[in-house]
Design an enzyme around this catalytic site. Structure first.
Site, PDB file in Angstrom:
ATOM      1  N   GLU A 195      33.640  36.908  42.071  1.00  0.00           N
ATOM      2  CA  GLU A 195      34.798  37.780  42.326  1.00  0.00           C
ATOM      3  C   GLU A 195      35.998  36.920  42.701  1.00  0.00           C
ATOM      4  O   GLU A 195      36.127  36.434  43.818  1.00  0.00           O
ATOM      5  CB  GLU A 195      34.466  38.761  43.458  1.00  0.00           C
ATOM      6  CG  GLU A 195      35.587  39.728  43.814  1.00  0.00           C
ATOM      7  CD  GLU A 195      35.909  40.742  42.704  1.00  0.00           C
ATOM      8  OE1 GLU A 195      36.944  40.544  42.056  1.00  0.00           O
ATOM      9  OE2 GLU A 195      35.144  41.704  42.499  1.00  0.00           O
ATOM     10  N   GLU A 228      41.508  37.902  45.294  1.00  0.00           N
ATOM     11  CA  GLU A 228      41.615  37.491  46.699  1.00  0.00           C
ATOM     12  C   GLU A 228      42.058  38.612  47.630  1.00  0.00           C
ATOM     13  O   GLU A 228      42.701  39.570  47.210  1.00  0.00           O
ATOM     14  CB  GLU A 228      42.637  36.360  46.856  1.00  0.00           C
ATOM     15  CG  GLU A 228      42.235  35.076  46.217  1.00  0.00           C
ATOM     16  CD  GLU A 228      43.002  34.807  44.946  1.00  0.00           C
ATOM     17  OE1 GLU A 228      43.701  35.723  44.474  1.00  0.00           O
ATOM     18  OE2 GLU A 228      42.881  33.689  44.427  1.00  0.00           O
ATOM     19  N   SER A 280      39.587  29.778  48.176  1.00  0.00           N
ATOM     20  CA  SER A 280      41.053  29.889  48.093  1.00  0.00           C
ATOM     21  C   SER A 280      41.813  28.995  49.076  1.00  0.00           C
ATOM     22  O   SER A 280      41.518  27.810  49.137  1.00  0.00           O
ATOM     23  CB  SER A 280      41.529  31.334  48.103  1.00  0.00           C
ATOM     24  OG  SER A 280      40.959  32.013  46.997  1.00  0.00           O
ATOM     25  N   CYS A 338      38.565  34.706  48.577  1.00  0.00           N
ATOM     26  CA  CYS A 338      38.025  35.548  47.508  1.00  0.00           C
ATOM     27  C   CYS A 338      36.510  35.656  47.658  1.00  0.00           C
ATOM     28  O   CYS A 338      35.981  35.419  48.737  1.00  0.00           O
ATOM     29  CB  CYS A 338      38.407  34.956  46.160  1.00  0.00           C
ATOM     30  SG  CYS A 338      37.810  33.275  45.996  1.00  0.00           S
ATOM     31  N   SER A 380      41.025  25.060  42.156  1.00  0.00           N
ATOM     32  CA  SER A 380      42.002  25.546  43.124  1.00  0.00           C
ATOM     33  C   SER A 380      43.056  24.489  43.339  1.00  0.00           C
ATOM     34  O   SER A 380      42.748  23.292  43.277  1.00  0.00           O
ATOM     35  CB  SER A 380      41.342  25.801  44.489  1.00  0.00           C
ATOM     36  OG  SER A 380      40.537  26.951  44.452  1.00  0.00           O
ATOM     37  N   HIS A 399      44.375  29.636  41.843  1.00  0.00           N
ATOM     38  CA  HIS A 399      42.898  29.621  41.902  1.00  0.00           C
ATOM     39  C   HIS A 399      42.375  30.198  40.598  1.00  0.00           C
ATOM     40  O   HIS A 399      42.897  31.217  40.127  1.00  0.00           O
ATOM     41  CB  HIS A 399      42.408  30.438  43.099  1.00  0.00           C
ATOM     42  CG  HIS A 399      42.964  29.914  44.378  1.00  0.00           C
ATOM     43  ND1 HIS A 399      42.430  28.852  45.045  1.00  0.00           N
ATOM     44  CD2 HIS A 399      44.070  30.276  45.080  1.00  0.00           C
ATOM     45  CE1 HIS A 399      43.155  28.576  46.111  1.00  0.00           C
ATOM     46  NE2 HIS A 399      44.158  29.431  46.155  1.00  0.00           N
ATOM     47  N   GLU A 430      34.880  31.932  34.418  1.00  0.00           N
ATOM     48  CA  GLU A 430      33.684  32.533  33.822  1.00  0.00           C
ATOM     49  C   GLU A 430      34.066  33.639  32.837  1.00  0.00           C
ATOM     50  O   GLU A 430      35.004  34.397  33.093  1.00  0.00           O
ATOM     51  CB  GLU A 430      32.781  33.134  34.918  1.00  0.00           C
ATOM     52  CG  GLU A 430      31.975  32.104  35.700  1.00  0.00           C
ATOM     53  CD  GLU A 430      32.657  31.665  37.002  1.00  0.00           C
ATOM     54  OE1 GLU A 430      33.899  31.804  37.106  1.00  0.00           O
ATOM     55  OE2 GLU A 430      31.942  31.187  37.913  1.00  0.00           O
TER      56      GLU A 430
HETATM   57  C1  LIG Z   1      38.203  28.356  42.345  1.00  0.00           C
HETATM   58  S1  LIG Z   1      37.218  29.326  43.359  1.00  0.00           S
HETATM   59  C2  LIG Z   1      38.434  30.474  43.891  1.00  0.00           C
HETATM   60  C3  LIG Z   1      38.641  31.663  43.010  1.00  0.00           C
HETATM   61  C4  LIG Z   1      39.969  32.362  43.036  1.00  0.00           C
HETATM   62  N1  LIG Z   1      40.204  33.200  44.131  1.00  0.00           N
HETATM   63  C5  LIG Z   1      40.401  32.940  41.747  1.00  0.00           C
HETATM   64  O1  LIG Z   1      41.554  33.249  41.668  1.00  0.00           O
HETATM   65  O2  LIG Z   1      39.665  33.074  40.803  1.00  0.00           O
HETATM   66  C6  LIG Z   1      36.200  30.221  42.322  1.00  0.00           C
HETATM   67  C7  LIG Z   1      35.640  29.496  41.128  1.00  0.00           C
HETATM   68  O3  LIG Z   1      34.920  28.366  41.549  1.00  0.00           O
HETATM   69  C8  LIG Z   1      33.518  28.504  41.235  1.00  0.00           C
HETATM   70  N2  LIG Z   1      32.736  27.905  42.329  1.00  0.00           N
HETATM   71  C9  LIG Z   1      31.834  26.907  42.194  1.00  0.00           C
HETATM   72  N3  LIG Z   1      31.316  26.570  43.391  1.00  0.00           N
HETATM   73  C10 LIG Z   1      31.902  27.376  44.313  1.00  0.00           C
HETATM   74  C11 LIG Z   1      31.782  27.529  45.714  1.00  0.00           C
HETATM   75  N4  LIG Z   1      30.951  26.779  46.423  1.00  0.00           N
HETATM   76  N5  LIG Z   1      32.507  28.476  46.340  1.00  0.00           N
HETATM   77  C12 LIG Z   1      33.372  29.245  45.611  1.00  0.00           C
HETATM   78  N6  LIG Z   1      33.540  29.135  44.297  1.00  0.00           N
HETATM   79  C13 LIG Z   1      32.811  28.233  43.637  1.00  0.00           C
HETATM   80  C14 LIG Z   1      33.289  29.994  41.022  1.00  0.00           C
HETATM   81  O4  LIG Z   1      32.194  30.248  40.166  1.00  0.00           O
HETATM   82  C15 LIG Z   1      34.630  30.367  40.377  1.00  0.00           C
HETATM   83  O5  LIG Z   1      34.672  30.032  39.016  1.00  0.00           O
END
Ligand SMILES: C[S@@+](CC[C@H](N)C(=O)[O-])C[C@H]1O[C@@H](n2cnc3c(N)ncnc32)[C@H](O)[C@@H]1O
Length: 327
Positions: free
Chosen positions: A8, A11, A62, A76, A224, A237, A241
């Protein structure tokens, strides 16, 4: 892709503004204390850039920005952002809080959110309970603009003098869905691909070319970044997927009204992702005089589906627009 692999990206964003009598927030809200507070939210700090006017942190979910007078927390996934409100307000005396604003888009999977974020009405009730318990702020009428997953929620509370104590600020939030698959591929882990090449290949480095950039590439996929330029910040961010692809852009503290950057920034952001649809919300702390409309953009290739302008109780305004790509 299995259900558990869905992320998800949408945010939840919280901004708490303190009166000057609170002293300098950055001296009180150290990294150590912030890390402690964020534990309850279920996220942690992955990188930081402590610059002259702002401490900018990249979080596992985020970002967080700490200025001398305000803190902005954006998380998020399935984070519990309301759990940091009491601790953040308690850094000084709660009575020093002059405004609190909470915003978020429509979730892809609301049923996966923890209480109260899994229900719009419960979320508003919990927010009001916290405001009443912790502050003397006057709650604003909950705003919900747009429909379906283009919804944009705004909750808030303001003190009588929150407008004068805030200054003239513009915050822009863009939420993009249905990212172009070729462009989304940039944000997958591959040999010779780093956070720096992601920033360059995507075109993110051209949005604010003079900003100091702090980026983070996640395992497998995801990206990010925080950008800092004096008191101006930007943050992006990306959840690339296939199911629920999402990217968000935010900027705060830039002088969009006088510097005419807006016309460059928004199309440059969209070029990085070519989303099928997006919403754009512009908050301004100055009263409506009609000039907010200058911050609207006419984007070739995108059709504006809906447009709303609201005057906030603190004298500020919100301009919401939702767009869809026209083939
Ligand atoms: C970049 S983070 C933040 C997402 C953001 N709020 C957005 O706008 O989509 C989410 C992405 O990083 C990946 N990811 C990989 N490892 C993660 C972790 N430990 N915590 C959060 N996201 C992770 C998620 O699958 C997703 O594709």
């Amino acid at each position: 892709m299995t259900t558990d692999e869905r992320f998800e990206g949408v945010e939840k964003r919280l901004e708490i503004v303190f009166s000057p009598t609170a002293g300098k927030l950055r001296e009180k809200l150290t990294e150590k204390l912030l890390e402690q507070i964020l534990k309850d939210v279920k996220c942690h700090i992955v990188s930081r850039k402590l610059e002259e006017k702002v401490d900018a942190y990249l979080l596992s979910t985020s970002s967080c920005f700490v200025y001398d007078d305000r803190v902005i927390v954006k998380t998020c996934g399935e984070t519990e952002i309301f759990k940091c409100i009491e601790s953040l307000m308690g850094i000084t005396d709660h009575q020093n809080v002059v405004s609190v604003v909470y915003t978020r888009g429509g979730f892809f999977w609301p049923e996966r959110q923890p209480f109260p974020h899994n229900d719009d009405i419960e979320e508003n009730k919990e927010f009001l309970k916290l405001l009443e318990k912790l502050t003397k702020l006057k709650p604003m009428k909950a705003l919900c603009m747009g429909t379906g997953n283009k919804k944009w929620h705004v909750l808030g509370g303001f003190s009588g003098d929150s407008l004068t104590s805030q200054g003239d600020f513009v915050t822009v939030e863009v939420s993009m869905r249905g990212l172009d698959r070729e462009k989304a591929k940039v944000f997958y882990e591959k040999e010779n691909v780093t956070k720096t090449t992601m920033t360059e290949e995507s075109g993110i480095c051209y949005i604010f070319p003079n900003a100091i950039i702090d980026a983070h590439a996640f395992d497998k996929c995801g990206y990010s970044m925080n950008g800092i330029e004096g008191k101006g910040i930007s943050t992006i961010h990306v959840s690339p997927e296939d199911e629920g692809s999402f990217a968000s852009f935010e900027s705060f503290g830039y002088d969009f009204k006088n510097e005419k950057k807006f016309e460059h920034v928004i199309p440059t952001v969209l070029k990085c992702f070519s989303p099928k649809q997006f919403t754009m919300t512009v908050y301004s702390t100055v009263p409506l005089e009609g000039n907010e409309l200058e911050l609207k953009v006419d984007l070739k290739g995108y059709k504006c589906l809906e447009e709303k302008i609201h005057k906030l109780d603190n004298g500020g305004s919100v301009v919401y627009q939702s767009f869809e790509f026209e083939a």
